[in-house]
Design a protein around this motif. Structure first.
Motif, PDB file in Angstrom:
ATOM      1  N   SER A 383       0.871  -1.286   0.374  1.00 30.10           N
ATOM      2  CA  SER A 383       0.014  -0.002  -0.009  1.00 30.10           C
ATOM      3  C   SER A 383       0.926   1.247   0.056  1.00 30.10           C
ATOM      4  O   SER A 383       2.019   1.057  -0.287  1.00 30.10           O
ATOM      5  N   ILE A 384       0.329   2.433   0.249  1.00 25.87           N
ATOM      6  CA  ILE A 384       0.881   3.606   0.451  1.00 25.87           C
ATOM      7  C   ILE A 384       2.093   3.624   1.551  1.00 25.87           C
ATOM      8  O   ILE A 384       2.990   4.282   1.638  1.00 25.87           O
ATOM      9  N   ASN A 385       1.795   2.811   2.518  1.00 27.63           N
ATOM     10  CA  ASN A 385       2.567   2.494   3.706  1.00 27.63           C
ATOM     11  C   ASN A 385       3.972   2.188   3.106  1.00 27.63           C
ATOM     12  O   ASN A 385       4.964   2.776   3.719  1.00 27.63           O
ATOM     13  N   GLU A 386       4.059   1.286   2.372  1.00 28.15           N
ATOM     14  CA  GLU A 386       5.481   0.780   1.640  1.00 28.15           C
ATOM     15  C   GLU A 386       6.089   1.742   0.939  1.00 28.15           C
ATOM     16  O   GLU A 386       7.251   1.746   0.837  1.00 28.15           O
ATOM     17  N   HIS A 387       5.341   2.576   0.144  1.00 24.39           N
ATOM     18  CA  HIS A 387       5.976   3.681  -0.370  1.00 24.39           C
ATOM     19  C   HIS A 387       6.767   4.611   0.619  1.00 24.39           C
ATOM     20  O   HIS A 387       7.855   5.228   0.232  1.00 24.39           O
ATOM     21  N   GLY A 388       5.782   5.105   1.651  1.00 26.89           N
ATOM     22  CA  GLY A 388       6.364   6.011   2.691  1.00 26.89           C
ATOM     23  C   GLY A 388       7.542   5.449   3.669  1.00 26.89           C
ATOM     24  O   GLY A 388       8.139   6.062   4.237  1.00 26.89           O
ATOM     25  N   THR A 389       7.440   3.913   3.818  1.00 30.53           N
ATOM     26  CA  THR A 389       8.071   3.404   5.178  1.00 30.53           C
ATOM     27  C   THR A 389       9.210   2.634   4.391  1.00 30.53           C
ATOM     28  O   THR A 389      10.115   2.171   5.263  1.00 30.53           O
ATOM     29  N   GLN A 390       9.328   2.218   3.083  1.00 36.35           N
ATOM     30  CA  GLN A 390      10.169   1.283   2.625  1.00 36.35           C
ATOM     31  C   GLN A 390      10.726   2.099   1.366  1.00 36.35           C
ATOM     32  O   GLN A 390      12.201   1.968   1.502  1.00 36.35           O
ATOM     33  N   ASP A 391       9.941   2.453   0.427  1.00 36.60           N
ATOM     34  CA  ASP A 391      10.929   3.037  -0.765  1.00 36.60           C
ATOM     35  C   ASP A 391      11.526   4.329  -0.472  1.00 36.60           C
ATOM     36  O   ASP A 391      12.875   4.380  -0.796  1.00 36.60           O
ATOM     37  N   ILE A 392      11.001   5.037  -0.117  1.00 37.19           N
ATOM     38  CA  ILE A 392      11.507   6.548   0.228  1.00 37.19           C
ATOM     39  C   ILE A 392      12.872   6.563   1.087  1.00 37.19           C
ATOM     40  O   ILE A 392      13.760   7.122   0.919  1.00 37.19           O
ATOM     41  N   PRO A 393      12.617   5.524   2.132  1.00 38.66           N
ATOM     42  CA  PRO A 393      14.090   5.515   3.238  1.00 38.66           C
ATOM     43  C   PRO A 393      14.933   4.956   2.480  1.00 38.66           C
ATOM     44  O   PRO A 393      16.172   5.304   2.761  1.00 38.66           O
ATOM     45  N   ALA A 394      14.877   3.758   1.817  1.00 36.45           N
ATOM     46  CA  ALA A 394      15.989   3.199   1.133  1.00 36.45           C
ATOM     47  C   ALA A 394      16.619   4.072   0.119  1.00 36.45           C
ATOM     48  O   ALA A 394      17.838   3.989   0.049  1.00 36.45           O
ATOM     49  N   MET A 395      15.922   5.029  -0.734  1.00 34.97           N
ATOM     50  CA  MET A 395      16.527   5.921  -1.627  1.00 34.97           C
ATOM     51  C   MET A 395      17.338   6.949  -1.151  1.00 34.97           C
ATOM     52  O   MET A 395      18.257   7.122  -1.545  1.00 34.97           O
ATOM     53  N   ILE A 396      16.592   7.622   0.019  1.00 36.67           N
ATOM     54  CA  ILE A 396      17.164   8.952   0.584  1.00 36.67           C
ATOM     55  C   ILE A 396      18.408   8.248   1.292  1.00 36.67           C
ATOM     56  O   ILE A 396      19.586   8.902   1.488  1.00 36.67           O
ATOM     57  N   GLU A 397      18.487   7.055   2.063  1.00 42.45           N
ATOM     58  CA  GLU A 397      19.713   6.670   2.589  1.00 42.45           C
ATOM     59  C   GLU A 397      20.881   6.350   1.498  1.00 42.45           C
ATOM     60  O   GLU A 397      21.821   6.481   2.001  1.00 42.45           O
ATOM     61  N   LYS A 398      20.387   5.955   0.435  1.00 43.65           N
ATOM     62  CA  LYS A 398      21.348   5.414  -0.551  1.00 43.65           C
ATOM     63  C   LYS A 398      21.887   7.126  -0.870  1.00 43.65           C
ATOM     64  O   LYS A 398      23.129   6.982  -1.260  1.00 43.65           O
ATOM     65  N   ILE A 399      21.040   8.052  -1.138  1.00 43.10           N
ATOM     66  CA  ILE A 399      21.512   9.180  -1.478  1.00 43.10           C
ATOM     67  C   ILE A 399      22.580   9.864  -0.237  1.00 43.10           C
ATOM     68  O   ILE A 399      23.467  10.463  -0.892  1.00 43.10           O
ATOM     69  N   HIS A 400      22.372   9.535   0.823  1.00 48.10           N
ATOM     70  CA  HIS A 400      23.049   9.983   1.892  1.00 48.10           C
ATOM     71  C   HIS A 400      24.510   9.381   1.636  1.00 48.10           C
ATOM     72  O   HIS A 400      25.621   9.942   1.809  1.00 48.10           O
ATOM     73  N   GLN A 401      24.403   7.967   1.621  1.00 47.42           N
ATOM     74  CA  GLN A 401      25.708   7.198   1.612  1.00 47.42           C
ATOM     75  C   GLN A 401      26.563   7.661   0.268  1.00 47.42           C
ATOM     76  O   GLN A 401      27.598   8.133   0.343  1.00 47.42           O
ATOM     77  N   VAL A 402      25.759   8.249  -0.882  1.00 46.28           N
ATOM     78  CA  VAL A 402      26.724   8.384  -2.152  1.00 46.28           C
ATOM     79  C   VAL A 402      27.247   9.748  -2.131  1.00 46.28           C
ATOM     80  O   VAL A 402      28.615   9.856  -2.292  1.00 46.28           O
ATOM     81  N   LYS A 403      26.216  10.713  -1.507  1.00 46.26           N
ATOM     82  CA  LYS A 403      26.774  12.010  -1.402  1.00 46.26           C
ATOM     83  C   LYS A 403      28.079  12.313  -0.279  1.00 46.26           C
ATOM     84  O   LYS A 403      29.040  12.956  -0.494  1.00 46.26           O
ATOM     85  N   THR A 404      27.567  11.577   0.818  1.00 43.73           N
ATOM     86  CA  THR A 404      28.860  11.801   2.015  1.00 43.73           C
ATOM     87  C   THR A 404      30.207  11.106   1.417  1.00 43.73           C
ATOM     88  O   THR A 404      31.221  11.770   1.752  1.00 43.73           O
ATOM     89  N   ALA A 405      30.091  10.107   0.746  1.00 44.33           N
ATOM     90  CA  ALA A 405      31.326   9.614   0.308  1.00 44.33           C
ATOM     91  C   ALA A 405      32.051  10.115  -0.879  1.00 44.33           C
ATOM     92  O   ALA A 405      33.066  10.551  -0.665  1.00 44.33           O
ATOM     93  N   GLU A 406      31.200  10.678  -1.679  1.00 39.15           N
ATOM     94  CA  GLU A 406      31.675  11.561  -2.818  1.00 39.15           C
ATOM     95  C   GLU A 406      32.263  12.894  -2.396  1.00 39.15           C
ATOM     96  O   GLU A 406      33.353  13.591  -2.766  1.00 39.15           O
ATOM     97  N   LEU A 407      31.538  13.554  -1.378  1.00 34.23           N
ATOM     98  CA  LEU A 407      32.042  14.852  -0.913  1.00 34.23           C
ATOM     99  C   LEU A 407      33.253  14.793   0.047  1.00 34.23           C
ATOM    100  O   LEU A 407      34.238  15.695   0.219  1.00 34.23           O
ATOM    101  N   LYS A 408      33.431  13.752   0.785  1.00 28.38           N
ATOM    102  CA  LYS A 408      34.731  13.591   1.451  1.00 28.38           C
ATOM    103  C   LYS A 408      35.893  13.114   0.537  1.00 28.38           C
ATOM    104  O   LYS A 408      36.881  13.296   1.189  1.00 28.38           O
ATOM    105  N   LEU A 409      35.545  12.453  -0.497  1.00 27.45           N
ATOM    106  CA  LEU A 409      36.405  12.158  -1.287  1.00 27.45           C
ATOM    107  C   LEU A 409      37.221  13.395  -2.081  1.00 27.45           C
ATOM    108  O   LEU A 409      38.287  13.437  -2.101  1.00 27.45           O
ATOM    109  N   SER A 410      36.253  14.028  -2.563  1.00 33.52           N
ATOM    110  CA  SER A 410      36.550  15.673  -3.193  1.00 33.52           C
ATOM    111  C   SER A 410      37.141  16.482  -2.509  1.00 33.52           C
ATOM    112  O   SER A 410      37.688  17.482  -2.873  1.00 33.52           O
TER     113      SER A 410
END
Length: 688
Positions: A383-410
């Protein structure tokens, strides 16, 4: 003398039959278009409903700048031009200008098959077309529906393979395939280099059929007039039949080395190539982005319940400001790039210096999941529950991992500058169902005392409150609630299941564009169904993410969840029933998200459309009033838009407003969460 007389008689008869069939088909199409125009004139309220589909909006386009053929790699090279001319001089001159002929009327860029056909044209020498090739081509078109419905292999037309030196059988196979490929190029690509509709396919099939029939008649007459030639030809066919069968069995498909921008391993991979005789537009968001010269990266995200999501990116790796764009129901990331460079939010954000991330919810007919054998019933059970508690958390956490690693590297000293906080600012821009899901995400993350990583929300016509809706939506709501126990086991998801019917929808969308009255009638009926909303529904159907290979769908539980919200007149999580709610939420009632809007600790900008009949401005205002009363830093604005205008239409003032909001990002404030309330994921017990 007799041969010339027979040839002239056959040629005149063939052209007469062509003219008669063409005019008959055109008259039928004119009649259908005329009846549609008559019905359109009789329907009430069409003036308001059809407002917004006139002019260029009726033909949305994603074509980038079309370079000359010698500049297609992005570099102007006179030597390359000379090479192209030398290669093309060996081919049939009648097929050289097919692109220029249709460049004025072509409203969408050439399909991928047109590019591959150029390669085949330059690598094969045109040969005289034989009657057997015409006959086999006709059989291909006759068996085309069976190929899709029954899964019959296209034995007659596999793409050409490379041949081993010294192999007579494979050389014979290669020669035959060159003839076949040239026939395809000459008939299909010479006819059009763009996506075809059903009517255009019918025109093309009739031409091929007539040509094939009269070619057989011509050869039969030739054999009657020259019996010795006929006997010699038949003897040659029987003697070489076994060699041909062996060559067909041993031949393999051609492979082309490719590499996708943004992959971790940029080494070329092997991709099978085949001829797309249906000529449908199956481009992806990646194709649109890269066609326009922007960088692209694909990131695969796995949710905690095993769904594989595609997080797409237009990367600025050293940028400390990022934007996350999330689509709504029956949509994908394509919506954010669908208007090209000038009118697309994704490109506007990138041009403003943002690192752009395009989210994609679960819900494609391809059913991407770590369990490759997952059933349709299991996949669509969300349901919409999974969009808000599964999909978006997974994507935003991935964004955080990617951005943090790239910015610390550069920027190695960035950790000291930020004092332990995240080194970037992330603004979320969400439309419709995406807006409801992102609000659910922020509220549940705050309840669970987890960081949400966001700095600002810009919500375009967000879902959540739905009591003020059209009569049709009310009928759908009561139908879903009444029939849910019966329909849910039978219809887990609402989508088009087979490639054939997805292809048919893709082609019909082209016909709706080509015949204004038919398209206007469909547009009007769609508008009636959604309560008179004047969005360009016909134009959206023609967007490439509605193609034969994949297509967004909607879970039955998502639709049921929206119906529950409308009945309850509150923005709540999914209602599992009394016992299920106690298990998932710790109370007999679902969690009311509106009651916890006070936990939102970042600015929120709400945008409504005055012509939006799907989510009316009054419902967006309800979000605003609840947030304002609970102390949220919230703003509200309205535009003269319908529901789909926020993403699929070129709205310069909206882009300017959204960008101005994103530039106001603020760091999240330190606000404590209420003690004793923990929200668990689906399937876990909740304690309060």
């Amino acid at each position: 003398m007799m041969q010339r007389l027979v040839d002239n008689a056959i040629a005149v008869t063939k052209e007469s039959v062509k003219t008669f069939t063409y005019e008959s088909l055109n008259n039928i199409v004119r009649f259908i278009n005329g009846v549609s125009a008559l019905l359109l004139a009789l329907l009430p309220g069409k003036a308001n409903i059809l407002e917004g589909i006139h002019g260029w909006e009726l033909r949305p386009t994603f074509r980038g700048p079309r370079f000359p053929r010698w500049m297609e790699n992005g570099v102007s090279s006179f030597n390359q031009l000379i090479h192209e001319l030398s290669v093309d001089s060996d081919t049939d001159g009648s097929s050289l200008d097919y692109e220029e002929e249709y460049s004025d009327d072509d409203m969408s860029p050439s399909s991928p098959c047109s590019q591959s056909s150029r390669l085949s044209r330059s690598s094969s020498t045109p040969r005289k077309k034989t009657g057997w090739m015409w006959i086999s081509y006709v059989f291909y078109w006759i068996l085309l529906p069976a190929r899709f419905l029954l899964g019959l292999p296209a034995i007659l037309y596999r793409s050409g393979g490379t041949t081993a030196p010294g192999s007579n059988q494979l050389k014979h196979r290669s020669s035959s395939l060159n003839k076949v490929q040239f026939l395809k190029d000459h008939i299909v690509q010479r006819t059009t280099d763009r996506r075809r509709g059903v009517i255009e396919d019918l025109h093309l099939a009739i031409e091929i059929f007539i040509e094939a029939v009269f070619d057989v008649v011509h050869k039969a007459a030739h054999f009657v007039l020259h019996p010795f030639v006929a006997l010699r030809t038949l003897f040659g066919l029987f003697s070489s039949n076994s060699n041909r069968e062996d060559a067909y069995d041993d031949a393999s498909e051609a492979t082309v080395p490719t590499a996708t921008l943004g992959d971790d391993d940029a080494a070329p991979t092997e991709r099978n190539t085949s001829f797309q005789a249906l000529n449908t537009d199956a481009r992806t968001c990646q194709d649109v982005i890269t066609e326009l010269g922007y960088p692209y990266e694909a990131i695969h995200v796995v949710t905690s319940d095993g769904y594989v999501l595609l997080l797409e990116r237009i990367p600025r790796r050293d940028s400390r400001k990022a934007v996350y764009l999330q689509h709504g129901i029956l949509d994908s990331s394509m919506g954010w790039v669908s208007n090209g460079v000038v009118g697309s939010p994704a490109f506007a954000a990138y041009d403003q210096g943002y690192d752009v991330f395009l989210g994609n919810f679960r819900g494609l007919v391809s059913r991407e999941h770590i369990d490759k054998s997952i059933s349709s019933r299991q996949y669509w059970h969300y349901s919409i529950n999974e969009h808000g508690t599964q999909d978006i958390p997974a994507m935003i956490e991935k964004i955080h991992q990617v951005k943090t690693a790239e910015l610390k590297l550069s920027q190695p000293d960035i950790e000291e500058e930020t004092n332990g906080d995240q080194p970037y600012k992330l603004c979320a821009v969400c439309h419709s169902l995406g807006g409801a899901a992102i609000l659910m995400y922020v509220v549940t993350q705050r309840i669970e005392e987890k960081p949400h990583r966001l700095s600002r929300l810009v919500l375009l016509s967000p879902a959540g409150f739905h009591e003020d809706s059209s009569f049709m939506f009310s009928v759908v709501q009561y139908s879903f609630l009444l029939l849910a126990p019966l329909l849910q086991p039978l219809v887990p998801g609402i989508y088009i299941p087979t490639r054939f019917f997805r292809m048919l929808l893709n082609k019909l969308a082209r016909d709706f564009h080509n015949y204004p009255a038919v398209g206007g009638l469909v547009q009007t009926l769609m508008s009636y169904f959604v309560g008179g909303d004047s969005s360009n529904w016909v134009g959206v159907l023609g967007i490439p993410h509605y193609n034969m290979n994949d297509m967004p769908g909607v879970s039955f539980q998502v639709a049921l969840h929206l119906a529950q919200m409308k009945r309850a007149k509150r923005f709540r999580m999914f209602d599992y029933g009394k016992s299920g709610n106690i298990k998932f939420y710790g109370s007999p009632e679902p969690l009311d998200l509106g009651e916890y809007y006070g936990l939102i600790d970042i600015p929120v900008d709400l945008v409504a459309g005055r012509k939006d009949k799907v989510i009316r401005p009054s419902m967006v205002k309800k979000h605003y009033k609840v947030m304002k009363n609970l102390g949220v830093n919230v703003s509200y604005n309205e535009f003269e838009y319908a529901h789909l205008d926020f993403t699929f239409s070129h709205r310069e003032e909206l882009l300017a407003y959204v960008m101005s909001r994103c530039l106001l990002v603020e760091p999240p404030s330190k606000q404590s969460s209420p003690k004793g309330l923990k929200l668990k994921k689906k399937g876990q017990q909740v304690n309060s």
